[in-house]
Design an enzyme around this catalytic site. Structure first.
Site, PDB file in Angstrom:
ATOM      1  N   ARG B 215       1.009  -1.208   0.039  1.00 43.87           N
ATOM      2  CA  ARG B 215       0.023   0.037  -0.065  1.00 43.87           C
ATOM      3  C   ARG B 215       0.896   1.097  -0.084  1.00 43.87           C
ATOM      4  O   ARG B 215       2.145   1.298   0.195  1.00 43.87           O
ATOM      5  CB  ARG B 215      -1.006  -0.038   1.259  1.00 43.87           C
ATOM      6  CG  ARG B 215      -0.263   0.213   2.678  1.00 43.87           C
ATOM      7  CD  ARG B 215      -1.003  -0.164   3.652  1.00 43.87           C
ATOM      8  NE  ARG B 215      -2.314   0.497   3.690  1.00 43.87           N
ATOM      9  CZ  ARG B 215      -3.456  -0.343   3.616  1.00 43.87           C
ATOM     10  NH1 ARG B 215      -3.253  -1.489   3.101  1.00 43.87           N
ATOM     11  NH2 ARG B 215      -4.575   0.121   3.578  1.00 43.87           N
ATOM     12  N   GLY B 236       6.565  -2.030  -4.561  1.00 42.41           N
ATOM     13  CA  GLY B 236       6.816  -1.147  -3.480  1.00 42.41           C
ATOM     14  C   GLY B 236       5.661  -0.102  -3.387  1.00 42.41           C
ATOM     15  O   GLY B 236       4.772  -0.077  -4.022  1.00 42.41           O
ATOM     16  N   HIS B 237       5.668   0.593  -2.158  1.00 40.09           N
ATOM     17  CA  HIS B 237       4.611   1.574  -2.070  1.00 40.09           C
ATOM     18  C   HIS B 237       4.904   2.967  -2.843  1.00 40.09           C
ATOM     19  O   HIS B 237       5.796   3.326  -3.292  1.00 40.09           O
ATOM     20  CB  HIS B 237       4.989   2.109  -0.493  1.00 40.09           C
ATOM     21  CG  HIS B 237       6.000   2.844   0.022  1.00 40.09           C
ATOM     22  ND1 HIS B 237       6.332   4.168  -0.416  1.00 40.09           N
ATOM     23  CD2 HIS B 237       7.140   2.470   0.158  1.00 40.09           C
ATOM     24  CE1 HIS B 237       7.560   4.222   0.050  1.00 40.09           C
ATOM     25  NE2 HIS B 237       8.090   3.280   0.400  1.00 40.09           N
ATOM     26  N   ASN B 238       3.630   3.208  -3.154  1.00 43.27           N
ATOM     27  CA  ASN B 238       3.513   4.390  -4.015  1.00 43.27           C
ATOM     28  C   ASN B 238       3.910   4.226  -5.346  1.00 43.27           C
ATOM     29  O   ASN B 238       4.092   5.518  -6.221  1.00 43.27           O
ATOM     30  CB  ASN B 238       4.056   5.807  -3.531  1.00 43.27           C
ATOM     31  CG  ASN B 238       3.656   6.251  -1.984  1.00 43.27           C
ATOM     32  OD1 ASN B 238       3.964   5.679  -1.139  1.00 43.27           O
ATOM     33  ND2 ASN B 238       2.604   7.029  -2.263  1.00 43.27           N
ATOM     34  N   SER B 256       7.802   4.517  -4.716  1.00 40.18           N
ATOM     35  CA  SER B 256       7.666   5.764  -5.536  1.00 40.18           C
ATOM     36  C   SER B 256       8.319   5.720  -7.020  1.00 40.18           C
ATOM     37  O   SER B 256       8.280   6.891  -7.317  1.00 40.18           O
ATOM     38  CB  SER B 256       8.283   6.934  -4.795  1.00 40.18           C
ATOM     39  OG  SER B 256       7.704   7.097  -3.315  1.00 40.18           O
TER      40      SER B 256
END
Lengths: 347, 347, 347
Positions: B215, B236-238, B256
């Site tokens: 998330r 991974g996140h974002n 990211s």
């Protein structure tokens, strides 16, 4: 359970030097050895450590001389150690029976003495062999077959039509028979190629935790007898892994590749599509085998892309000298330019 | 189900050369073809094999000449083959209904004709679209939304607030919405940065077995329409993955990072944090893209760190010559030293 | 929940510059900031973006000058941001209780205020600490111990004898305590070495989704206090990971290796068997540490095989020049040959 040094020597077919009546309480690592511990020492370094430890008895190679401690001399100390460990630590036997919470489909055939844990889901027309153990939360699709004495740890998923041999051990979270990664383009978008084959795992295979093995597009993905697969390995559709091969953690095998007997792949190895590794090929850790490559029987390769190990090692050594080489060539160029200038001057 | 060659030709919009009444029992690989089998051959090599096989009918490119066997000429043989396979092997339809063992939260909204298997846990305020299939043992967190005709295979976990589009297929053991790997230091210890965003998976995405998608810390990790993700991939996140991108097994995408449309990442690729891959970037297997790097639209890169593929290939070829180069330079130095000595002598 | 800028400044021990009564509705990323948003800016680049955004208040370093917007100056903006996030987003508290579907063994000891979800299976003699949360579908083997306030997300498997500390967070699908990958040969076949040790995870560890941690052959695999492990990491048998170390996704640690305190391993790192990484060692992404290697305290290494980072970077730079070097040496050789020929002529 306690055994005497004499019991152990008989069990592992070794030659006893010392006190046959010596009582051994446990098998231990050399570091944790106490009085009454049995340890093993494959070579001189470990033998010196073992002698200096509190252990009472040491399993050693046939060539080992005598000692203050009781010794058991064997052909293969590690194998003997494994046998002694098995003697002290008999695998836990699951209580036979089917947990009442489990959900079984139609026409399921259960062998004798099987154990099915809580929250297991079994599809239609599944056959499970004698003494097999299906751990809690496993999901077995339709038309699967599981051999005698196979053990599925918790949360294993078998998709439809998967066939598992006898004495196979599958660790928790492994997924067997998921769709192969097969798509084709249509106007820039990916269209799924139906994956209608299956997975066959032969006898005496061990599959690690959270491993994934894809079903074949057509036909079967096959893991042959005695293969051992470490955690988090990925095996693509239509792959065949030859007998007694070893695949270390995080290794990935692309679609339609074939490994012969007794191949050993180090950790994080990547094998492309349509690769052939003949019998006994060894691949060093983190190596990459490009698609459609064939590696000949008995070769050891290393690197990404993988080359014969001696070649890769020579290249790596040369690479270490490369920064100095750049300096050296730059110096040489100046010297040569100087010589040329002098020669020009003279003429 | 049997079809005639004429039926198949109409279904895949191909041109029939041969016997329209020919009955075809199955779609097959060339290796396993029998009388009554339909196979496909994308190029001359496969065509020769197909002609030599027992197959009765071959799907071929438009350019293919005639044959003893019945042919169906099409623009895209692989696509036509996928369509024929789908005709013979209609996906298994789950029986609609909610298994009585499943546990549903409050204010759950279930569409029509959905199927929820045994031992499923569904949180509060979850919405599930028409004809969606939730396999045995899935766990759906609070406030999730699952689109129409989505299929979750066994043991899929959706953390709270995950949104899944229509016709998404998620394979067994995938975990969607686990916490991003975000920590900050306080006196040498790691303090967790709360991960309060979510994951959005758009329509027509396929997610492989045991894949993990984190998330977002804040906002959303987004997998856009048509993306296909192979087994054991980590996102991974974002992160945002652009439409119709393909990620092969064991690939990992750092926090990211953003992938454009139609990117293709080979197996075991590592992408760092804050990376940008523009539309159509291709990354060779086992390559690594360092954090904060940007790769321009349409580029193909290879290596760790990744460089334009031609550059990496030139470097790899040069590396193969390096051991000989070291010898050559050493020889040159001696020759040059000799020349210098002679010149010194003369002056 | 709303807080004023003054509330926040007090909570994160910062110095307020601006309107203490300003009401802040949420913590936000700079990109998504609206009126009433609190954001953070670690450096000038982000500060300029934050100032240009709709955010009402910015957490900044102590050195930051004044602004039109309300600022909160702190020593560590990222840490302060994590604290502010935690203030707005208190972790969801599970409802205490044991779901009636769960299956508990004999002599299980449950602490106060614990929560056990549906379809959980707990073995015999398990101890679970106060306030621990066991998510849906978890399987806890016999003789396990789980510390106070530990959280197991769905589908976590703990094999027998696993010990988990306090405040440990284990994400979905992780498998703790599966057999180490230990075999020995007997007539060309692999004989399993029984894996009778266990896994110990100390306090304040976080374990990612679908991670696998193998039990020790003898003794324990140990993950020390404060270690953070990303998704899909593999940890082999008899490994010790030192306090506060960080392991990024897809990293694999071979058997019997030891990591000191505060080590950081980038993504897809491979560590062989019997490796020692002393305290504070940093390993770049996709690097490989060969078996039996020791890396000294505080070193940063990169590459496969890994070398001190400066050396690897110098080699990579030199490799980029290698194709030109080949051309240059070939040119030099011709020049030198020419000189030699001229000298021969003269004599």
């Amino acid at each position: 359970m306690n055994y005497t040094a004499g019991d152990i020597a008989r069990h592992i077919e070794g030659e006893l030097l010392g006190d046959a009546a010596l009582v051994l309480h446990e098998v231990s690592s050399i570091e944790a050895a106490r009085e009454g511990s049995l340890v093993f020492a494959e070579n001189d370094t470990y033998f010196r450590k073992a002698e200096a430890s509190q252990a009472s008895c040491i399993i050693v190679p046939r060539t080992q001389g005598s000692s203050q401690k009781t010794l058991i001399r064997v052909d293969a100390p590690r194998l003997a150690f494994a046998k002694a460990l098995t003697l002290y630590h008999q695998p836990k036997t699951a209580t036979p029976g089917v947990h009442p919470s489990s959900v079984l489909g139609e026409h399921v055939h259960l062998g004798s003495m099987i154990s099915i844990g809580p929250f297991v889901v079994i599809g239609d027309r599944v056959r499970i062999g004698d003494r097999a153990v299906i751990g809690p939360g496993c999901v077995i699709g339709d038309d699967c077959a599981i051999g005698a004495s196979a053990v599925l740890q918790p949360h294993v998923t078998l998709y439809d039509h998967t066939r598992i041999g006898s004495r196979v051990l599958i660790h928790a979270g492994a997924v067997i028979g998921s769709d192969g990664f097969g798509f084709t383009r249509d106007n820039g978008q990916h269209v799924k190629i139906p994956q209608i084959g299956n997975v066959i795992i032969e006898d005496d295979v061990e599959v690690g935790a959270n491993v994934t093995v894809d079903r074949a597009t057509l036909g079967s993905t096959v893991i042959r007898r005695g293969v051992k697969i470490d955690n988090l390995v990925q095996i693509g559709h239509n792959v065949t892994i030859g007998e007694d091969s070893l695949l270390v953690a995080h290794t990935g095998i692309g679609g339609s590749s074939t490994l012969g007997r007794g191949c050993i792949l180090g950790g994080q190895v990547g094998v492309g599509d349509y690769v052939t590794l003949q019998d006994g090929v060894m691949v060093g850790p983190q190596s990459g085998i490009p698609s459609r490559k064939e590696i000949r029987s008995g070769e050891t390769v290393l690197g990404s892309p993988a080359r014969p190990i001696q070649k890769t090692k020579r290249q790596l050594a040369a690479l270490g000298q490369l920064p100095d080489l750049l300096t050296e060539v730059s110096r040489l160029r100046k010297v040569v330019d100087g010589i040329q200038a002098r020669l020009e001057e003279r003429t």
